[in-house]
Design a protein around this motif. Sequence first.
Motif, short mmCIF file in Angstrom:
data_model
loop_
_atom_site.label_atom_id
_atom_site.label_comp_id
_atom_site.label_asym_id
_atom_site.label_seq_id
_atom_site.Cartn_x
_atom_site.Cartn_y
_atom_site.Cartn_z
N ALA A 1 86.02 44.83 1.57
CA ALA A 1 87.45 44.93 1.38
C ALA A 1 88.33 43.97 2.08
N SER A 2 87.98 43.84 3.46
CA SER A 2 88.93 43.15 4.21
C SER A 2 88.40 41.46 4.15
N ILE A 3 87.04 41.41 4.23
CA ILE A 3 86.47 40.19 3.92
C ILE A 3 86.70 39.34 2.66
N LYS A 4 86.78 40.17 1.41
CA LYS A 4 87.05 39.84 -0.03
C LYS A 4 88.57 39.21 0.24
N ALA A 5 89.60 40.09 0.55
CA ALA A 5 90.88 39.66 0.80
C ALA A 5 91.03 38.30 1.27
N GLN A 6 90.58 37.93 2.46
CA GLN A 6 90.60 37.01 3.22
C GLN A 6 90.12 35.72 2.54
N VAL A 7 88.89 36.05 1.81
CA VAL A 7 88.20 34.88 1.07
C VAL A 7 88.77 34.55 -0.55
#
Length: 197
Positions: free
Chosen positions: A170-176
């Motif tokens: 979730a955290s990586i997806k939000a950034q990317v």
Amino acid sequence: MAKVSHLLLLFAISLYLATTAKSASSAHGYDTSFIKSSCSSTTYPAVCVKTLSAYASAIQQSPRQLAHTALSVSLSKCQSTKTFVSKMTKMKGLKSREYEAVKDCLEEMGDTVDRLSKSIHELKHIGQAKGQDFLWHMSNVETWVSAALTDENTCLDGFSGKALDGKVKASIKAQVVNVAQVTSNALALVNSYASKH
């Protein structure tokens, strides 16, 4: 009665702040109408306007400067995302599949940084290029930005499947996703600049 006077006071303060902010931006003469109209042809116009309006004084009415600024913003966001993903590889308690996905994503972000850097460099050195020379340079820029966008999407693909659901994904997806939206907009603005020649 006290509640009403507090509300009126809050309203007056917020009205004053809004008016002050508006007059401050117009006092600097930073007209964002060119940015807004240019961003309307991008896939994520609201993100486009939000990320580029701060640079209105540098962009003015220049499609080339707009494309250059959009690429620079994309590169900056990508570099900070790469740093974020790099920190995630050192996180304790990652499952092996999560670690592999994060590591692959870090590699994709590295490729994105490289490609966006090349495209900015190429755009900067177009200078007075005309005709076929201009088209050749712009083709390079468009190819690299498209490849950068593909890298970002490939990073996200690495997290597909229920097994990888969780905070890391979730955290990586939000950034990317944010970087991909900004890069997609940059590509649209680069294509728009190219089509004006």
